[in-house]
Design a protein around this motif. Structure first.
Motif, PDB file in Angstrom:
ATOM      1  N   ASP A 213       0.812  -1.212   0.000  1.00  0.00           N
ATOM      2  CA  ASP A 213       0.000   0.000   0.000  1.00  0.00           C
ATOM      3  C   ASP A 213       0.852   1.272   0.000  1.00  0.00           C
ATOM      4  OD1 ASP A 213      -2.210  -1.615   0.094  1.00  0.00           O
ATOM      5  OD2 ASP A 213      -2.494  -1.429   2.256  1.00  0.00           O
ATOM      6  N   PHE A 214       0.295   2.327  -0.566  1.00  0.00           N
ATOM      7  CA  PHE A 214       0.889   3.659  -0.468  1.00  0.00           C
ATOM      8  C   PHE A 214      -0.237   4.657  -0.246  1.00  0.00           C
ATOM      9  CE2 PHE A 214      -0.214   3.402  -4.948  1.00  0.00           C
ATOM     10  CZ  PHE A 214      -0.733   4.656  -5.227  1.00  0.00           C
ATOM     11  N   LYS A 215       0.096   5.787   0.363  1.00  0.00           N
ATOM     12  CA  LYS A 215      -0.915   6.821   0.598  1.00  0.00           C
ATOM     13  C   LYS A 215      -0.221   8.142   0.866  1.00  0.00           C
ATOM     14  CE  LYS A 215      -4.682   8.136   3.756  1.00  0.00           C
ATOM     15  NZ  LYS A 215      -5.472   7.732   4.954  1.00  0.00           N
ATOM     16  N   VAL A 216      -0.655   9.183   0.157  1.00  0.00           N
ATOM     17  CA  VAL A 216      -0.161  10.531   0.399  1.00  0.00           C
ATOM     18  C   VAL A 216      -1.334  11.497   0.260  1.00  0.00           C
ATOM     19  CG1 VAL A 216       0.539  10.862  -2.011  1.00  0.00           C
ATOM     20  CG2 VAL A 216       1.564  12.271  -0.240  1.00  0.00           C
ATOM     21  N   GLU A 217      -1.438  12.426   1.213  1.00  0.00           N
ATOM     22  CA  GLU A 217      -2.463  13.468   1.162  1.00  0.00           C
ATOM     23  C   GLU A 217      -1.827  14.746   0.631  1.00  0.00           C
ATOM     24  OE1 GLU A 217      -5.351  13.911   4.496  1.00  0.00           O
ATOM     25  OE2 GLU A 217      -4.072  12.404   5.444  1.00  0.00           O
ATOM     26  N   LEU A 218      -2.579  15.486  -0.174  1.00  0.00           N
ATOM     27  CA  LEU A 218      -2.084  16.727  -0.757  1.00  0.00           C
ATOM     28  C   LEU A 218      -3.035  17.871  -0.446  1.00  0.00           C
ATOM     29  CD1 LEU A 218      -1.785  14.360  -3.366  1.00  0.00           C
ATOM     30  CD2 LEU A 218      -0.005  16.035  -3.767  1.00  0.00           C
ATOM     31  N   ASP A 219      -2.469  18.977  -0.013  1.00  0.00           N
ATOM     32  CA  ASP A 219      -3.251  20.191   0.254  1.00  0.00           C
ATOM     33  C   ASP A 219      -3.127  21.167  -0.916  1.00  0.00           C
ATOM     34  OD1 ASP A 219      -4.674  22.249   1.324  1.00  0.00           O
ATOM     35  OD2 ASP A 219      -3.493  22.450   3.149  1.00  0.00           O
ATOM     36  N   TRP A 220      -1.897  21.434  -1.360  1.00  0.00           N
ATOM     37  CA  TRP A 220      -1.694  22.349  -2.477  1.00  0.00           C
ATOM     38  C   TRP A 220      -0.314  22.157  -3.103  1.00  0.00           C
ATOM     39  CZ3 TRP A 220       2.586  24.707  -0.808  1.00  0.00           C
ATOM     40  CH2 TRP A 220       2.701  25.130   0.516  1.00  0.00           C
ATOM     41  N   ILE A 221      -0.180  22.701  -4.306  1.00  0.00           N
ATOM     42  CA  ILE A 221       1.113  22.803  -4.996  1.00  0.00           C
ATOM     43  C   ILE A 221       1.268  24.253  -5.420  1.00  0.00           C
ATOM     44  CG2 ILE A 221       2.519  22.083  -6.963  1.00  0.00           C
ATOM     45  CD1 ILE A 221       0.987  19.460  -7.010  1.00  0.00           C
ATOM     46  N   LYS A 222       2.405  24.852  -5.095  1.00  0.00           N
ATOM     47  CA  LYS A 222       2.657  26.251  -5.424  1.00  0.00           C
ATOM     48  C   LYS A 222       4.025  26.408  -6.087  1.00  0.00           C
ATOM     49  CE  LYS A 222       0.088  28.067  -1.407  1.00  0.00           C
ATOM     50  NZ  LYS A 222       0.192  28.883  -0.162  1.00  0.00           N
ATOM     51  N   ALA A 223       4.172  27.506  -6.812  1.00  0.00           N
ATOM     52  CA  ALA A 223       5.487  27.967  -7.246  1.00  0.00           C
ATOM     53  C   ALA A 223       5.855  29.132  -6.335  1.00  0.00           C
ATOM     54  CB  ALA A 223       5.449  28.419  -8.694  1.00  0.00           C
ATOM     55  N   ILE A 224       7.078  29.140  -5.825  1.00  0.00           N
ATOM     56  CA  ILE A 224       7.490  30.221  -4.929  1.00  0.00           C
ATOM     57  C   ILE A 224       8.823  30.792  -5.387  1.00  0.00           C
ATOM     58  CG2 ILE A 224       6.254  29.238  -2.953  1.00  0.00           C
ATOM     59  CD1 ILE A 224       8.874  28.185  -1.871  1.00  0.00           C
ATOM     60  N   ARG A 225       9.058  32.013  -4.958  1.00  0.00           N
ATOM     61  CA  ARG A 225      10.312  32.689  -5.286  1.00  0.00           C
ATOM     62  C   ARG A 225      11.058  32.923  -3.981  1.00  0.00           C
ATOM     63  NH1 ARG A 225       8.317  36.424  -7.915  1.00  0.00           N
ATOM     64  NH2 ARG A 225       8.199  38.048  -6.342  1.00  0.00           N
ATOM     65  N   THR A 226      12.143  32.179  -3.786  1.00  0.00           N
ATOM     66  CA  THR A 226      12.924  32.309  -2.552  1.00  0.00           C
ATOM     67  C   THR A 226      14.115  33.224  -2.729  1.00  0.00           C
ATOM     68  OG1 THR A 226      14.421  30.453  -3.043  1.00  0.00           O
ATOM     69  CG2 THR A 226      12.304  29.921  -1.996  1.00  0.00           C
ATOM     70  N   GLY A 227      14.615  33.355  -3.965  1.00  0.00           N
ATOM     71  CA  GLY A 227      15.806  34.156  -4.202  1.00  0.00           C
ATOM     72  C   GLY A 227      17.096  33.425  -3.906  1.00  0.00           C
ATOM     73  N   GLU A 228      16.976  32.164  -3.433  1.00  0.00           N
ATOM     74  CA  GLU A 228      18.169  31.399  -3.052  1.00  0.00           C
ATOM     75  C   GLU A 228      18.826  30.714  -4.228  1.00  0.00           C
ATOM     76  OE1 GLU A 228      17.389  28.710   0.143  1.00  0.00           O
ATOM     77  OE2 GLU A 228      15.933  30.053   1.066  1.00  0.00           O
ATOM     78  N   TYR A 229      18.083  30.532  -5.325  1.00  0.00           N
ATOM     79  CA  TYR A 229      18.605  29.718  -6.433  1.00  0.00           C
ATOM     80  C   TYR A 229      18.688  30.502  -7.721  1.00  0.00           C
ATOM     81  CZ  TYR A 229      16.870  26.484  -2.929  1.00  0.00           C
ATOM     82  OH  TYR A 229      16.600  25.845  -1.744  1.00  0.00           O
ATOM     83  N   THR A 230      18.678  31.828  -7.609  1.00  0.00           N
ATOM     84  CA  THR A 230      18.755  32.646  -8.825  1.00  0.00           C
ATOM     85  C   THR A 230      20.116  33.302  -8.909  1.00  0.00           C
ATOM     86  OG1 THR A 230      17.805  34.521  -7.590  1.00  0.00           O
ATOM     87  CG2 THR A 230      16.304  33.118  -8.856  1.00  0.00           C
TER      88      THR A 230
END
Length: 230
Positions: A213-230
């Motif tokens: 068995d497997f199970k994962v609950e999801l609330d949301w998926i977002k794109a964010i801008r952290t400034g750490e990887y630019t």
């Protein structure tokens, strides 16, 4: 003269405010909601797939969790992983034991060029899941009609809600589940879709693996801008 200076100063201040507003309008927000999983209507934006399409015995479902006291629901992606084949299978597959949920194609594409990270709020079972981003095909290889795909592992700790943050730079180009050994850059401005999948084998060290068995609950998926990887 003082009256002239007052008018000039007021005009200058108004110009500065206008420029500031224009800059704010041009700057996208620090985060962008791509998907939420709080209603059955939202889940209609996704479809399921598994090795059962090729004679395997894995199965999956995507449903809304039960809610009480007016709380919003969450998406529950669950099922069973099997590496066996149906007895009457006409397929000869080399690798089974996988299930996934993929978003239906956007109406056109979405532009995530202003962001550097994908964030997912989820609660799982200790397994590793695979986050995939599909972009418009710009390789134009002969016979290649599929979208370009980019993948990264997501280790989902057991039981507690967790926000996984995956830098877009960490997604690797893949072809039918295998990493392409080529220097390619994701076309973040033309995102066509997203998927989340799970395999019986593989993943990050320490993650739960194997059939069952497997199970994962999801609330949301977002794109964010952290400034750490630019």
């Amino acid at each position: 003269m003082s009256r002239f200076r007052s008018i000039w100063q007021a005009s200058l201040n108004a110009t500065k405010k206008a420029l500031t507003w224009n800059l704010e309008d041009l700057m996208p927000p620090a985060e962008r909601l791509i998907f939420s999983f709080n209603s059955k209507e939202e889940l209609k934006k996704w479809h399921l797939y598994s090795d059962s399409e090729y004679g395997g015995l894995s199965s999956a479902s995507l449903e809304i969790s039960e809610v009480d006291n007016g709380l919003k629901g969450t998406g529950v992606f669950s099922g069973n992983l099997s590496v066996d084949l149906a007895e009457d299978s006409k397929w000869n597959i080399s690798r089974g034991g996988f299930c996934g949920m993929r978003s239906k194609k956007f109406d056109g594409f979405i532009d995530l060029d202003s962001y550097d990270t994908i964030a997912l709020k989820l609660r799982g079972d200790g397994r590793s899941y695979i986050s995939t981003i599909y972009t418009e095909n710009w390789v134009n290889s002969p016979g290649q009609l599929e979208d370009n795909s980019w993948q990264a592992f997501v280790h989902v700790p057991k039981d507690n809600w967790y926000i996984a943050k995956i830098p877009l730079a960490r997604y690797l180009p893949t072809w039918r589940g295998n990493v392409i050994n080529a220097e390619m850059e994701m076309n973040q401005a033309r995102i066509l879709g997203i998927s989340l999948s799970v395999n019986a084998e593989g993943g990050v060290p320490g993650a739960r693996t194997g059939t069952g068995d497997f199970k994962v609950e999801l609330d949301w998926i977002k794109a964010i801008r952290t400034g750490e990887y630019t």
